[in-house]
Write a protein that holds these residues in place. Structure first.
Motif, short mmCIF file in Angstrom:
data_model
loop_
_atom_site.label_atom_id
_atom_site.label_comp_id
_atom_site.label_asym_id
_atom_site.label_seq_id
_atom_site.Cartn_x
_atom_site.Cartn_y
_atom_site.Cartn_z
N CYS A 169 0.98 -1.15 -0.13
CA CYS A 169 -0.05 -0.09 0.09
C CYS A 169 0.79 1.33 0.01
O CYS A 169 1.93 1.32 0.80
CB CYS A 169 -0.92 0.08 1.36
N ALA A 171 0.02 4.39 0.96
CA ALA A 171 -0.26 5.13 1.69
C ALA A 171 0.61 4.95 2.90
O ALA A 171 0.92 6.06 3.74
CB ALA A 171 -1.78 5.32 2.08
N CYS A 172 0.71 3.61 3.30
CA CYS A 172 1.45 3.53 4.59
C CYS A 172 2.92 2.86 4.25
O CYS A 172 3.36 2.42 5.13
CB CYS A 172 0.68 2.56 5.46
N CYS A 222 -3.79 1.64 8.89
CA CYS A 222 -4.01 2.75 7.64
C CYS A 222 -5.56 2.66 7.16
O CYS A 222 -6.03 1.41 6.96
CB CYS A 222 -3.16 2.30 6.81
N CYS A 225 -5.78 0.87 3.37
CA CYS A 225 -5.43 -0.77 3.07
C CYS A 225 -6.25 -1.21 4.43
O CYS A 225 -6.12 -2.65 4.30
CB CYS A 225 -4.11 -1.25 3.03
ZN LIG Z 1 -1.97 1.20 3.79
#
Ligand SMILES: [Zn+2]
Ligand SMILES: [Zn+2]
Length: 389
Positions: A169, A171-172, A222, A225
Motif C-alpha cells: 500500500c 499510503a502506509c 491505515c 488498506c
Molecule cells: Zn495502507
C-alpha cells in the motif's frame, strides 16, 4: 488405492493438470485423454492401454473431491513421492513416525529421533523471504493462464498477460499502520506462523490468524488498506512463452510474481498454458503427427508424396511399393521445438483412400486389375488362422 500409491503416483501429472485445478478442469482433461487412449481407438497398442488404465486411476482419485483431499493430504505429509516406506512389493503403507524420523536418508545421513521437535512443513505454505525476520518479505507467487494457438505453442510466443496482484500500500508504505509504526505480533512473535499439534508427535504450521501471517499488527490501521499493508493493483505484462510447450503445462517465470516487501525478493509467476487443437496436425511429445491420404495405386506401386509441414514448405516423402494402410513414416526435424532448440520429427501416417466414384477408364483399369489378381484370395490367411485356433 493404498497410501503408498498416493505417495508415489502423481495423478495431477498423469492428467496434465495443475495441483489446484478445478473439478471441471480435471473432468475435461480426463475426457480428452481417455478419448485419445481408449482401447477401442488404439487396438493392440499395449502402451495406450496401460496409459488408459493410469488415466482412469488418476480420475478415480482426483476426480472425486473426497478422495482428492485424502490424496493431497497424504502427499503434503510425505512429500510427493520423496519418501518411501516398506520394501518393494509392500502393498500397504504401515509406518510409524519414529521410523520416519529415524530412517536413514538417501545420503546415508541418519536423522536423530526427535519425535517431539520434528516439524513437517506443508509444501503448500507460502515460502517466506528471510525466516523470522519481519522486515523483508517475499512477494506472493501469482498464477495465471493463457491460451495459445497450436502454432504459437510449437514456435513460442510473447503474449500480454493481465494480472491483478497485491502490492505494498502506498499510503502506509506497506506497513499497514497509519503512522508507519506497526508493532510485532505477540501471538506469533513476528514469525507470521503458529504451530499446530496434530497428536502424532509432530506439528504443522499455519499462518498466524491474529496478524494474517504478516508478523506485524497495526496500532492505528491505515485507512486506505485497512491495516493489511497491501493494495490490489492490476498490470499487463508481456510474457515470453518458450517454444515447445504442451497443453496444460505450467511454466514458472522466476521473479515475475508480486513484488517483495521492504526489500524482499519478488514472488514467481506461474502460467498454465492451454493449447488449441490444430485442424491438421497433432502432437506427440516432441513429434508432430499428420495423416496423409494416398491413393491405392500410390500405396501399391510406391512413389513420392508431398506432405505439408507446420509453418514451413512441404516435404517430399518416398513411399515404398506395397505400403500398408496406417503405416507411419518419419520426416526428421519437422516436429516441435525441443528445449535445446532442436526439433522432433513429423510422424506421417498414410491412409489409403478409396475413390468414391470412378470414370469409365478407371473402372476398366480396375476390372483388368481384378482379373489379373483373381487367383489371390485376400482372406485365405484369415480363414486359415480362424480354423487353427
Ligand atoms: Zn495502507
Ligand atoms: Zn501473528
Amino acid at each position: 488405492m493404498s497410501t503408498k500409491d498416493f505417495v508415489e503416483k502423481d495423478y495431477y501429472k498423469v492428467l496434465g493438470v495443475p495441483k489446484d485445478a478445478t473439478e471441471a478442469e480435471i473432468k475435461k482433461a480426463y475426457r480428452k485423454l481417455a478419448r485419445e487412449n481408449h482401447p477401442d481407438a488404439n487396438k493392440g497398442d499395449a502402451s495406450a492401454e496401460a496409459r488408459f488404465k493410469e488415466i482412469s486411476e488418476a480420475n478415480d482419485v482426483i476426480g472425486d473431491p473426497k478422495k482428492r483431499k485424502e490424496y493431497d493430504d497424504a502427499r503434503a505429509l510425505f512429500g510427493n513421492g520423496g519418501f518411501r516406506a516398506g520394501g518393494p512389493g509392500g502393498g500397504s503403507f504401515n509406518f510409524d513416525l519414529g521410523d520416519l524420523f529415524g530412517a536413514p536418508r538417501a545420503g546415508g545421513r541418519r536423522l536423530r529421533r526427535r519425535r517431539h521437535r520434528g516439524r513437517l512443513r506443508r509444501p503448500v505454505q507460502p515460502r517466506r523471504g528471510a525466516g523470522t525476520c519481519t522486515q523483508r518479505r517475499r512477494g506472493q507467487d501469482i498464477e495465471s493462464e493463457v491460451t495459445l494457438s497450436f502454432t504459437e505453442a510449437i514456435e513460442g510466443a510473447t503474449v500480454p498477460l493481465r494480472m491483478s496482484s497485491q502490492q505494498p500500500c502506498t499510503a502506509c508504505s506497506g506497513t499497514g499502520d497509519k503512522n508507519g509504526t506497526p508493532r510485532v505480533c505477540p501471538t506469533c512473535v513476528g514469525t507470521g506462523q503458529v504451530s499446530r499439534g496434530s497428536g502424532g508427535g509432530f506439528s504443522l504450521t499455519d499462518p498466524c490468524v491474529d496478524c494474517k501471517g504478516r508478523g506485524l499488527i497495526a496500532e492505528t490501521p491505515c485507512e486506505v488498506c485497512k491495516g493489511s499493508g497491501r493494495a490490489k493493483s492490476s498490470r499487463t505484462m508481456q510474457v515470453r512463452i518458450p517454444a515447445g510447450v504442451s497443453d496444460n503445462q505450467k511454466i514458472r517465470l522466476r521473479g515475475k510474481g508480486a513484488p517483495g516487501e521492504r526489500g524482499g525478493p519478488n514472488g514467481d509467476l506461474y502460467v498454465v498454458v492451454h493449447v488449441d487443437d490444430h485442424p491438421v496436425f497433432g502432437r506427440r511429445d516432441d513429434n508432430l503427427t499428420v495423416t496423409v491420404p494416398v491413393s491405392f495405386s500410390e500405396a501399391a506401386l510406391g512413389g513420392e508424396i508431398k506432405v505439408p509441414t507446420l509453418g514451413g514448405p512441404a516435404v517430399t516423402l518416398k513411399l515404398p511399393a506395397g505400403t500398408l494402410n496406417g503405416r507411419t513414416m518419419r520426416a526428421r526435424g519437422k516436429g516441435a521445438v525441443r528445449k535445446d532448440g532442436t526439433r522432433g520429427d513429423l510422424l506421417v501416417t498414410v491412409e489409403v483412400a478409396v475413390p468414391k466414384e470412378l470414370d469409365d477408364k478407371a473402372r476398366e483399369a480396375l476390372e483388368t486389375f481384378r482379373e489379373a489378381t483373381a487367383s489371390e484370395d485376400p482372406r485365405a490367411e484369415l480363414f486359415q488362422a480362424a480354423k487353427g485356433a
